[in-house]
Scaffold this active site. Structure first.
Site, PDB file in Angstrom:
ATOM      1  N   LYS A   1       0.525   4.083   2.052  1.00 49.98           N
ATOM      2  CA  LYS A   1       1.792   3.549   2.545  1.00 49.98           C
ATOM      3  C   LYS A   1       1.766   2.028   2.669  1.00 49.98           C
ATOM      4  O   LYS A   1       2.819   1.415   2.789  1.00 49.98           O
ATOM      5  CB  LYS A   1       2.160   4.194   3.883  1.00 49.98           C
ATOM      6  CG  LYS A   1       2.494   5.669   3.728  1.00 49.98           C
ATOM      7  CD  LYS A   1       3.135   6.223   4.972  1.00 49.98           C
ATOM      8  CE  LYS A   1       3.580   7.657   4.781  1.00 49.98           C
ATOM      9  NZ  LYS A   1       2.475   8.618   4.759  1.00 49.98           N
TER      10      LYS A   1
HETATM   11  C1  LIG Z   1       2.626   9.850   4.264  1.00 49.88           C
HETATM   12  C2  LIG Z   1       1.426  10.516   3.739  1.00 49.88           C
HETATM   13  C3  LIG Z   1       1.508  11.579   2.817  1.00 49.88           C
HETATM   14  C4  LIG Z   1       2.822  12.142   2.383  1.00 49.88           C
HETATM   15  O1  LIG Z   1       3.546  11.256   1.561  1.00 49.88           O
HETATM   16  P1  LIG Z   1       5.097  11.508   1.307  1.00 49.88           P
HETATM   17  O2  LIG Z   1       5.553  10.361   0.489  1.00 49.88           O
HETATM   18  O3  LIG Z   1       5.746  11.556   2.653  1.00 49.88           O
HETATM   19  O4  LIG Z   1       5.218  12.822   0.594  1.00 49.88           O
HETATM   20  C5  LIG Z   1       0.339  12.100   2.324  1.00 49.88           C
HETATM   21  N1  LIG Z   1      -0.868  11.651   2.727  1.00 49.88           N
HETATM   22  C6  LIG Z   1      -0.989  10.644   3.606  1.00 49.88           C
HETATM   23  C7  LIG Z   1      -2.343  10.211   4.017  1.00 49.88           C
HETATM   24  C8  LIG Z   1       0.143  10.043   4.144  1.00 49.88           C
HETATM   25  O5  LIG Z   1       0.016   9.036   5.015  1.00 49.88           O
END
Ligand SMILES: *Cc1c(COP(=O)(O)O)cnc(C)c1O
Length: 432
Positions: A107
């Site tokens: 993210k």
């Molecule tokens: C947010 C997150 C996900 C999920 O991603 P999305 O885009 O919401 O499907 C998977 N793994 C980790 C470690 C995350 O922080």
């Protein structure tokens, strides 16, 4: 480039307005009017480009003239100033490590890009913007880090008390300055619901200039395409495109991959690897979409009962169930299977997965067993140290700690506790 709302009522907007608004006023999600097509020679010569050139070429058509070239080049460069290695784990399975950024999760890419775009856009407004965001764990830290000390932007993060890991909690509660953490006595879905209500509250929006930094924001969603291209650049067997498995919660990440594919990125097939939160898995089985309440799992960043970005996936496939099924499959993986995978991959190959990566790994392995001869990679979406409280008992060994995490663990959390009650959020926002 213009963006329309998936609810088709609000007017179309450009990238700047879509970024500032977050969600469309009619509560739809913004979606690009045209999906840019990358030149064929860009794909076939991808090895000759730098990371920055790839990212710039991928994102520029989505920005249009909302950001001038030199600014966009700077934003792209700052967004991706860490590594995205594709690491071999098994003969046919690779890991795309997306945890080399400052908060050790994928993210960081979306949050860094969005914070810089918004920072650029508010420079010529004289209003203060409040970014309001709900997190199931990793969004909070990435957004806090990305927006820390950005002038003209305040950040308010809602997170479910006791449902995020200790590293995650410290990442979002220890920065201070323009970052505030609200600790909600409820689930992620409760947090998300309260945030949605705030965006729909006219009285509040007259007083505050609110925007979202959840993956519904185009400035967070679109740059996630970058690392699918970086992976393809590193993919050795260009004659046989990879199967890509994406640990999915709100489905922003996989939707960015599907978008990249639509723009010309070669991909054999996508796997939406889910934990017990199996709404999309059920949809692909039955053709019916039924939102559920989320259930808590050890891959908590994927504990989402009604994934926001699924409407974008349907939009991308013109609401056609069969065309989506041809490109994407799904698996729903239990905590028991996740733990077993994490443990076995560690003892067999010495590769340490985090719980989300383990879900992605197993989804890919299952698909490859049914489709022999193919190869693929999963997205390792977080560093295992972020979930050391879950990982250590499984492998019965300590997880090596980077220095940054050692320092973080010594810091003291600062949060404001609130109930699951929209008025407590509203009162807090109005009192600021
Ligand atoms: C947010 C997150 C996900 C999920 O991603 P999305 O885009 O919401 O499907 C998977 N793994 C980790 C470690 C995350 O922080």
């Amino acid at each position: 480039m213009l963006y329309y709302s998936t609810s088709h009522i609000s007017p179309k907007v450009d990238f700047k307005e879509a970024t500032i608004k977050g969600q469309a006023p009619d509560k739809g999600l913004y979606f690009p009017e045209i999906i840019p097509q990358l030149p064929e020679n860009f794909i076939s010569n991808i090895e000759q480009y730098s990371k920055e050139e790839i990212a710039y070429n991928v994102i520029q058509p989505y920005i249009g003239d909302a950001i001038p070239k030199n600014e966009l080049e700077r934003i792209v460069k700052e967004t991706i100033n860490f590594d995205f290695p594709l690491v071999k784990v098994e003969e046919n399975i690779f890991s795309l490590e997306l945890f080399h950024g400052p908060t050790l999760a994928f993210k960081d890419v979306g949050a860094r890009f969005m914070s810089r775009c918004l920072g650029y856009f508010v420079k010529d407004e004289n209003k203060k913007i409040t970014v309001l965001v709900a997190t199931s764990g990793d969004t909070g830290g990435a957004v806090a880090n990305g927006f820390y000390d950005v002038k003209g932007v305040d950040v308010v993060i809602l997170y479910p008390s006791g449902k995020v890991s200790s590293v995650q909690e410290l990442q979002l509660t220890t920065l201070g300055k323009n970052i505030t953490a609200l600790e909600v006595d409820g689930t992620f879905d409760d947090c998300q619901q309260m945030v949605k209500q705030a965006f729909a509250d006219e009285e509040l929006n007259k007083k505050l200039f609110l925007t979202s930094a959840n993956s519904i924001n185009v400035a967070r969603w679109l740059p996630q395409q970058f690392y699918y291209f970086f992976a393809y650049q590193q993919w050795a067997n260009k004659n046989q495109p990879p199967v890509i498995s994406v640990p999915s919660g709100n489905f922003g990440n996989i939707c960015a991959g599907l978008l990249a594919h639509r723009s010309g990125l070669p991909v054999q097939h996508f796997i939406a690897a889910c934990n017990a939160n199996n709404v999309v898995y059920n949809y692909l089985l039955t053709g019916k979409y039924t939102a559920k309440n989320s259930v808590a799992t050890i891959s908590n960043a994927m504990d989402v009962g009604n994934p926001s970005n699924f409407v974008r996936i349907l939009e991308l496939f013109d609401q056609e169930f069969n065309s989506l099924k041809n490109v994407m499959s799904s698996y729903s993986i239990s905590d028991e299977e996740t733990k077993k995978t994490l443990k076995e991959v560690h003892s067999d190959t010495n590769y340490l997965l985090d719980p989300h990566g383990a879900v992605g790994y197993l989804g890919l392995e299952k698909y490859l067993q049914q489709h022999p001869g193919l190869q693929g990679f999963f997205l390792e979406t977080a560093h295992p140290v972020k979930f050391y409280d879950v990982v250590e008992p499984i492998i019965q060994q300590p997880v090596p700690m980077p220095d940054a995490i050692k320092y973080l663990l010594k810091e003291e959390k600062q949060s404001i506790e609130i109930e699951v009650d929209y008025n407590s959020l509203k009162d807090y926002l109005l009192s600021k």
